[in-house]
Design an enzyme around this catalytic site. Structure first.
Site, PDB file in Angstrom:
ATOM      1  CB  ALA A  64      -0.916   0.006   1.215  1.00  0.00           C
ATOM      2  CD  GLU A 132       1.582  -6.134   5.529  1.00  0.00           C
ATOM      3  OE1 GLU A 132       1.148  -6.260   4.377  1.00  0.00           O
ATOM      4  OE2 GLU A 132       2.455  -6.902   6.005  1.00  0.00           O
TER       5      GLU A 132
END
Length: 257
Positions: A64, A132
């Protein structure tokens, strides 16, 4: 389709797409997700026998776009999570085999995207990770259930809990990628694999893919559960602190327990 996703018709049966956001290591945005979804929807599913995805520059996809993610509120984050799952599922459920030609960094959502593909081949300098937890997040697009199909739960836990980065040789040894090649030969070898697929029975490969994708669990249920877990992370104190630290190039200080 604009210049964020470039299409090349390799031959009558094979299509290649190249993610083209090299300035952000081909990171995912809403627009890029929409483009990938639209590109797959526009393909002739009766004629296409193999699809290839690769990236521009030194990355396949770094996940992302964290600078954009920093601007999301909880609802926008939820919509981004759902959009990502929708695209990953579309790749996974696309009728013919989809191949990831991993030309460089393959991190977070990029690795989840590659994991939704049927076959994965990498350049020998590629790096792989599910980092993450460094930014107060969970692997929100299939990392908790697609990646373990290839490397097992124990190794996936190690990657997630420690933010471990794999080199290409280790990724091959673990079963995350099928083979590795030099940068100059990656696409040539992937195209040869796609051509071999295209020579074989389209209906046989389509039905085999459909059956293999049913094993060993209900993907739709897992997508829902992972989306809910990601939603719990979005806009948390930890996530806000981690994204601020990322932009400010410092180590985050986590507080939530």
């Amino acid at each position: 389709m604009n210049d964020q996703l470039l299409k090349e018709q390799i031959d009558e049966y094979i299509v290649s797409f190249r993610i083209n956001r090299p300035d952000v290591l081909n990171a995912f945005s809403f627009d890029l997700l929409d483009e990938i979804e639209a590109a797959l929807d526009e393909l002739d599913t009766e004629k296409t026998r193999a699809v290839i995805f690769t990236g521009t520059g030194k990355a396949f996809c770094a996940g992302a776009d964290l600078k954009k993610l920093k601007e999301f509120d909880a609802e926008t984050g939820r919509q981004f999570a759902l959009a990502g799952h929708r695209v990953m599922s579309k790749v996974e459920q696309f009728p013919c085999p989809v191949i990831a030609a991993i030309n460089g960094f393959c991190m977070g959502g990029g690795l989840e995207f590659a994991s939704a593909c049927d076959l994965r081949y990498a350049v020998d300098t590629a790096k792989f990770g599910l980092p993450e937890s460094r930014v107060g997040m969970i692997t929100g697009w299939g990392g908790t259930f697609r990646v373990p199909r290839y490397i097992g739960v124990a190794r996936t836990k190690e990657m997630i809990f420690t933010a471990k980065i794999l080199d290409a040789a280790t990724a091959k040894d673990w079963g995350l990628v099928h083979d590795i090649f030099t940068g100059e030969s990656l696409m040539d070898n992937v195209i040869q694999t796609a051509k071999q697929i295209a020579k074989l029975s389209p209906i046989g490969n389509r039905l085999s893919k459909r059956m293999l994708n049913r094993y060993p669990y209900d993907i739709n249920d897992l997508c829902t559960q992972e989306s809910l877990a990601l939603y719990a992370c979005v806009n948390s104190e930890d996530q806000t602190e981690a994204l601020n630290a990322f932009v400010e190039k410092r180590e985050p200080i986590f507080k939530n327990k």
